[in-house]
Design an enzyme around this catalytic site. Sequence first.
Site, PDB file in Angstrom:
ATOM      1  N   CYS A 190      34.811 -21.595  -8.787  1.00  0.00           N
ATOM      2  CA  CYS A 190      36.212 -21.609  -9.238  1.00  0.00           C
ATOM      3  C   CYS A 190      36.421 -22.217 -10.614  1.00  0.00           C
ATOM      4  O   CYS A 190      37.189 -21.676 -11.418  1.00  0.00           O
ATOM      5  CB  CYS A 190      37.096 -22.311  -8.210  1.00  0.00           C
TER       6      CYS A 190
ATOM      7  N   HIS B 293      39.600 -27.417  -5.970  1.00  0.00           N
ATOM      8  CA  HIS B 293      39.725 -25.996  -6.299  1.00  0.00           C
ATOM      9  C   HIS B 293      40.632 -25.847  -7.513  1.00  0.00           C
ATOM     10  O   HIS B 293      41.563 -26.633  -7.707  1.00  0.00           O
ATOM     11  CB  HIS B 293      40.302 -25.224  -5.102  1.00  0.00           C
TER      12      HIS B 293
ATOM     13  N   ASP C  47      44.054 -16.484  -8.707  1.00  0.00           N
ATOM     14  CA  ASP C  47      42.976 -17.251  -8.100  1.00  0.00           C
ATOM     15  C   ASP C  47      41.656 -16.492  -8.255  1.00  0.00           C
ATOM     16  O   ASP C  47      41.138 -15.916  -7.298  1.00  0.00           O
ATOM     17  CB  ASP C  47      43.279 -17.495  -6.619  1.00  0.00           C
TER      18      ASP C  47
END
Length: 264
Positions: free
Chosen positions: A67, A105, A120
């Site tokens: 991420c 995250h 995302d």
Amino acid sequence: MNLDGYLARIHWGRSRTPSFETLAGLLRAHMTSIPFENLDVLLGRGVRIDLDSIYAKLVDARRGGYCFEHGTLVQAALAELGFAPVAHAARVIMLRRREDAALTHMVLTVSMAGRTFVLDPGFGGQAPLVPVPLDGDIVRDGGDCHRMVRRDDEWVLEAQIDGTFSPLWTSSLQPAMPIDFVMANHFVSTFPTSPFVTNLMLRAFSKRGRVSMMDRDLTVRTGSSVERTVVGDRCALRSILSLDFGFDLPDVERMVVPSVPDWK
């Protein structure tokens, strides 16, 4: 940021105008071109999340990442194109309680035309390939369904899994600073019980379909068809990386995965 090199990496030759169509198209192009993987953690190499290091790995070396790498690269590209992306830290609650989930995250938001959208690019298998609005609307994309809901004074990304909406992560969506991700990256890539330290996690889009792997379990989804197999050894893993992920990494034949101690 070499924008031309990045756009070539994700096979984007369309509009560079900062519109919603460009935003949605770039997100999909990025996620279907650059895979999700945590191989460097398992190889003991560590993960650097400064933009130059990320670009060298994901663009020049045609590797994947997780991420912080995906989010940083997409944020830089969108800024170059005239968007105003904002980075946020989130708690992944897909498999654990909120109180047990650290802020490990990275997600982005982009506001335009009076609406705010969540992007995302680095969640992995259940991540939406499209921007998700902060208004509760369900976004359907093929067989995927996602929505953002307000719960306990935070925003929660939910995905429809086996017919039921399940939470993936929760965040206040307050702007985060780069140092926040430096700390989080150090934790997830070095803490002994971090899932990224103990498990192999991969996801890519290839000619075979959406390919996901957790430890030795390989899943290939093509439309409504799902094929599940068990990867026998590290040599087979190397072949999968070449076939579905677009790169060869000889070192994986010596890689240690703590959750798979019997790999040959």
